[in-house]
Design an enzyme around this catalytic site. Sequence first.
Site, PDB file in Angstrom:
ATOM      1  N   SER A 145      34.704  45.009  30.467  1.00  0.00           N
ATOM      2  CA  SER A 145      33.726  45.383  31.484  1.00  0.00           C
ATOM      3  C   SER A 145      32.668  46.303  30.849  1.00  0.00           C
ATOM      4  O   SER A 145      32.077  45.922  29.841  1.00  0.00           O
ATOM      5  CB  SER A 145      34.446  46.058  32.653  1.00  0.00           C
ATOM      6  OG  SER A 145      33.642  46.083  33.792  1.00  0.00           O
ATOM      7  N   ASP A 311      36.362  35.527  37.590  1.00  0.00           N
ATOM      8  CA  ASP A 311      35.599  36.780  37.540  1.00  0.00           C
ATOM      9  C   ASP A 311      34.160  36.493  37.973  1.00  0.00           C
ATOM     10  O   ASP A 311      33.418  35.827  37.265  1.00  0.00           O
ATOM     11  CB  ASP A 311      35.636  37.327  36.106  1.00  0.00           C
ATOM     12  CG  ASP A 311      34.910  38.664  35.958  1.00  0.00           C
ATOM     13  OD1 ASP A 311      34.267  39.125  36.928  1.00  0.00           O
ATOM     14  OD2 ASP A 311      35.001  39.254  34.860  1.00  0.00           O
ATOM     15  N   HIS A 344      37.755  39.811  38.178  1.00  0.00           N
ATOM     16  CA  HIS A 344      37.380  40.723  37.098  1.00  0.00           C
ATOM     17  C   HIS A 344      38.540  41.614  36.667  1.00  0.00           C
ATOM     18  O   HIS A 344      38.724  41.887  35.487  1.00  0.00           O
ATOM     19  CB  HIS A 344      36.196  41.573  37.556  1.00  0.00           C
ATOM     20  CG  HIS A 344      35.671  42.494  36.507  1.00  0.00           C
ATOM     21  ND1 HIS A 344      35.116  42.045  35.329  1.00  0.00           N
ATOM     22  CD2 HIS A 344      35.624  43.846  36.442  1.00  0.00           C
ATOM     23  CE1 HIS A 344      34.743  43.077  34.598  1.00  0.00           C
ATOM     24  NE2 HIS A 344      35.047  44.172  35.240  1.00  0.00           N
TER      25      HIS A 344
END
Lengths: 372, 372
Positions: A145, A311, A344
């Site tokens: 991320s 995601d 995610h």
Amino acid sequence: MSKNIKIHKLKNPLSLDCGAILKSVEIGYETYGQLNSNKTNAILICHALSGDQFVSLTNPITNKPGWWSAVIGPDKLVDTNKYFVICTNVLGGCMGSTGPMSEDENGKIYGLNFPVITISDMVRAQNQLLDDWEIPSLFAIIGGSMGGMQTLDWVANYPDRFFCAVAIATAARHSAQNIAFHEVGRQAIMADPEWQKGQYIEKNTFPNKGLAVARMAAHITYMSDSALHRKFGRNLQNRDALAFGFDADFQVESYLRHQGASFVDRFDANSYLYITRAMDYFDLAANFDGKLTNAFANFKGRACVVSFSSDWHYPPSDSRAIVRAMMAAGVHVSALEVETDKGHDAFLLDEPVFHKALEGFLDAASKEKGLK
Amino acid sequence: MSKNIKIHKLKNPLSLDCGAILKSVEIGYETYGQLNSNKTNAILICHALSGDQFVSLTNPITNKPGWWSAVIGPDKLVDTNKYFVICTNVLGGCMGSTGPMSEDENGKIYGLNFPVITISDMVRAQNQLLDDWEIPSLFAIIGGSMGGMQTLDWVANYPDRFFCAVAIATAARHSAQNIAFHEVGRQAIMADPEWQKGQYIEKNTFPNKGLAVARMAAHITYMSDSALHRKFGRNLQNRDALAFGFDADFQVESYLRHQGASFVDRFDANSYLYITRAMDYFDLAANFDGKLTNAFANFKGRACVVSFSSDWHYPPSDSRAIVRAMMAAGVHVSALEVETDKGHDAFLLDEPVFHKALEGFLDAASKEKGLK
């Protein structure tokens, strides 16, 4: 600051992308394992928006397991008997690193006078910390991320200082939709009168409600629709029938409220503003004539790019763009799109396919470098 | 209430799903065209969460075109020279219909004492209005998004009172993700101290900031990622370079802020709480032994179900579930999944494929019923 937080004070001032120079910068950090004698076994882990330096073992602040303790630790996939793992709280963060909660040169709390920082600024601070620690190069840099953004920034700006780059569930630039979600979160914080135009510490208040709403909105983006459906569906919370009211009838509401409420106990509202802004500003190609391939042109190490099929925060298409640019730049890049419905958040969860692949990648690279 | 809003007072009390009975109910409405002598040409349009009864021509409150004036009006696809178009403000709304802004029997503003309503309650009120107006049956009921939920509720509960059902960009039940987004919006409103526990009218305040944040979060779900990218990308707003601040650097931020700010001028915060709750509660199969097919079993008319490929608020899979259940129930249903990158909002926008299909469907049904 808690005595459980280790602090390194950078020896030199830190120049920021905005033009400001921070004369005094402290970096909160944690390390696991031992640096070997020839200093070749160090791994830098870059944390995400709401993460911190406590990546393994028990987080001494929350007394919960470190956020990636399933992967990093003694005899774990990233074995701290073998590697020296470093994780630093990002610049602008709220776990020991200089940020809006810190005091400026005059002893006044920065608040919104803290300069707006970028992902490159965070990475520049990490790089200076390695200088100070006299670690010439790292075996690997790994991040998911926002941590993946830092990893990519390392590839672009310090390509000679490390061998492996592992960028997980990330993007080379923040999408309009992601900017939009961040803006909702910032507006929620700034709408809270307890925010006090950023001066809540001096006024002894805290924008709990605004920060909780920000976290709730963000948290939805970390999960896939199908994961939410599987986990909660339309199940009711501790009741047999709809209550015809505004309490949390549904489990998903109760869950979100809990996510919001627990976040405010561990995170600073102004840090949230600054870190989301840094992510919004991230557009790696922009400093390389708009060509992402140029950003990767000088990296001679090994890269690994991982995405997760469900995601939608950093969709696989974002990762494919990174891989395309890396390949065009001649980077040896291994890429994996993991099939999962966990969205995610999958990068933090038990995803055996992902973990097997990461293990294989690191083991092969470790052999290539002669690490034992 | 503005003199531009027409009000019908229901002749009979309205029973609600929660068990309460509203003795006095007013419904804000608008009509276009003329009811023919044998009362066979009426179309009911059901509006969405943030919609109102001003579906065609100029909205007299905002002085902007009605929200579906591209489709409905003289010589338009839904030709008001031919059809008598009725649109009512939903129960719980803020454009003339009884809702939390209204006064209770003792002259006190309801606020949070207004009973929690459902989609079925909205539809029951519409049905009573038709009774009062002595319109025995409708040619068609058409609705998108929450309007589509009302349309489906009509199919389930009053299958004999109309011939065509057009359900656009909708679902037979609200997903966990959608409940989650609504909960974020409600929490944003209730976090605003100006909300005053729902008594802002008495206290002469209004939760502008909270309602704006709620609208911003919702608005993201109405657009697709690719539409946001196409429309805004990472374009900057009236500047050449990043400003390193928290003003709206990006066009998408400026756009969202505008959406939030303009919404508070036309919408009531408590209405937003009640209407989102009604949507969350919508689960059409629940009252039919959990079988959606049962909900459609008594409908002998023609159905049309339309979805949009990039709609992630009510994705095509939600529409497919409706179509499957309708077909299993023996309903003559035409279904269309329109390829578009415009997301959920496509149902309000210029989508020629959608409009051509809707036109063909209505024309054929009109011939079948001998309408001229």
